[in-house]
Design a protein around this motif. Structure first.
Motif, short mmCIF file in Angstrom:
data_model
loop_
_atom_site.label_atom_id
_atom_site.label_comp_id
_atom_site.label_asym_id
_atom_site.label_seq_id
_atom_site.Cartn_x
_atom_site.Cartn_y
_atom_site.Cartn_z
N VAL A 61 0.84 -1.21 0.00
CA VAL A 61 0.00 0.00 0.00
C VAL A 61 0.87 1.25 0.00
O VAL A 61 0.64 2.18 -0.78
CB VAL A 61 -0.96 0.00 1.21
N ILE A 62 1.87 1.27 0.85
CA ILE A 62 2.75 2.44 0.93
C ILE A 62 3.48 2.64 -0.39
O ILE A 62 3.49 3.75 -0.95
CB ILE A 62 3.74 2.31 2.11
N ASP A 63 4.06 1.58 -0.93
CA ASP A 63 4.82 1.69 -2.18
C ASP A 63 3.93 2.12 -3.34
O ASP A 63 4.29 3.01 -4.12
CB ASP A 63 5.50 0.37 -2.51
N ALA A 64 2.75 1.52 -3.47
CA ALA A 64 1.86 1.83 -4.60
C ALA A 64 1.31 3.26 -4.50
O ALA A 64 1.23 3.97 -5.51
CB ALA A 64 0.71 0.83 -4.65
N ASN A 65 0.96 3.68 -3.30
CA ASN A 65 0.44 5.04 -3.15
C ASN A 65 1.54 6.08 -3.27
O ASN A 65 1.30 7.18 -3.78
CB ASN A 65 -0.34 5.17 -1.84
N ARG A 66 2.74 5.74 -2.85
CA ARG A 66 3.88 6.64 -3.06
C ARG A 66 4.10 6.84 -4.56
O ARG A 66 4.24 7.97 -5.03
CB ARG A 66 5.13 6.08 -2.39
N ALA A 67 4.06 5.76 -5.31
CA ALA A 67 4.25 5.83 -6.77
C ALA A 67 3.12 6.63 -7.43
O ALA A 67 3.35 7.32 -8.43
CB ALA A 67 4.33 4.43 -7.36
N SER A 91 5.43 8.01 6.42
CA SER A 91 4.85 9.34 6.70
C SER A 91 4.63 10.18 5.45
O SER A 91 3.84 11.11 5.48
CB SER A 91 5.71 10.11 7.70
N ASP A 92 5.29 9.83 4.34
CA ASP A 92 5.03 10.59 3.12
C ASP A 92 3.79 10.08 2.37
O ASP A 92 3.39 10.67 1.37
CB ASP A 92 6.26 10.63 2.20
N VAL A 93 3.17 9.02 2.88
CA VAL A 93 1.95 8.46 2.28
C VAL A 93 0.79 8.46 3.28
O VAL A 93 -0.32 8.82 2.94
CB VAL A 93 2.20 7.02 1.76
N PHE A 94 1.06 8.03 4.50
CA PHE A 94 0.01 7.89 5.51
C PHE A 94 -0.25 9.23 6.18
O PHE A 94 0.61 9.77 6.88
CB PHE A 94 0.40 6.83 6.54
#
Length: 176
Positions: free
Chosen positions: A16-22, A49-52
């Motif tokens: 989730v973090i990786d996909a939303n960061r991208a 913290s850069d996504v959530f």
């Protein structure tokens, strides 16, 4: 990784973090029956913290009303485990923070609290996207195997993480 959370939960949170960061998206969650488990999994990932953006644990109906501005009329009419309440929770989370997408989770983890219409294991999810038509309700009711309180909560957390992945929103379905 040093964590007390199950490996499959951490792996799902990492995706989730990786996909939303991208995708350049910030995410938020409004949790009831999972009690912060989704937020805990997301924050286990270094750099999350850069996504959530935010997690709201609104376990009681009063907190759903006070924190997320879920209407007491909606709670009384449909019950806390309903598409209407989950949708209101997701919309409330978006209003309270700067996330691009919010997922709400409300359900009956057990061992008590279930009814014939909404047995233990009933969990309702909603996804709200900033800028989307608020009349277009994106929600889903699921019936998870009742393999104990922890099992229901883990299944619900994994499902919520799936719903935070960029892509198609969830389908509307209120079966329980």
């Amino acid at each position: 990784m040093d964590t007390i959370l199950p490996a499959k939960l951490i792996e799902a949170a990492r995706k989730v973090i990786d996909a939303n960061r991208a995708a350049g998206r910030r995410v938020a969650v409004a949790e009831s029956c999972t009690g912060g488990l989704v937020s805990a999994a997301l924050t286990e990932i270094p750099g999350s913290s850069d996504v959530f953006e935010a997690g709201f644990v609104t376990y009681s109906n009063d907190s759903k009303t006070e924190v997320l501005k879920v209407s007491s009329d909606v709670l009384e009419t449909f019950g806390s485990v309903s598409v209407a309440v989950a949708w209101s929770m997701a919309q409330g989370a978006l209003r309270r923070c700067n996330a691009d997408v919010a997922v709400a989770i409300t359900g009956i983890a057990g061992p008590d609290g279930g009814t014939e219409k909404k047995p233990v294991g009933t969990v309702v999810f909603a996804q709200a996207v900033r800028g989307a038509d608020p009349q277009n309700v994106e929600a889903d009711a699921r019936q998870f195997e009742n393999n104990g309180r922890g099992g229901v909560r883990l299944q619900a957390a994994l499902c919520a993480l799936e719903l935070l992945m960029p892509g198609d929103p969830v389908a509307v379905e209120e079966s329980p």
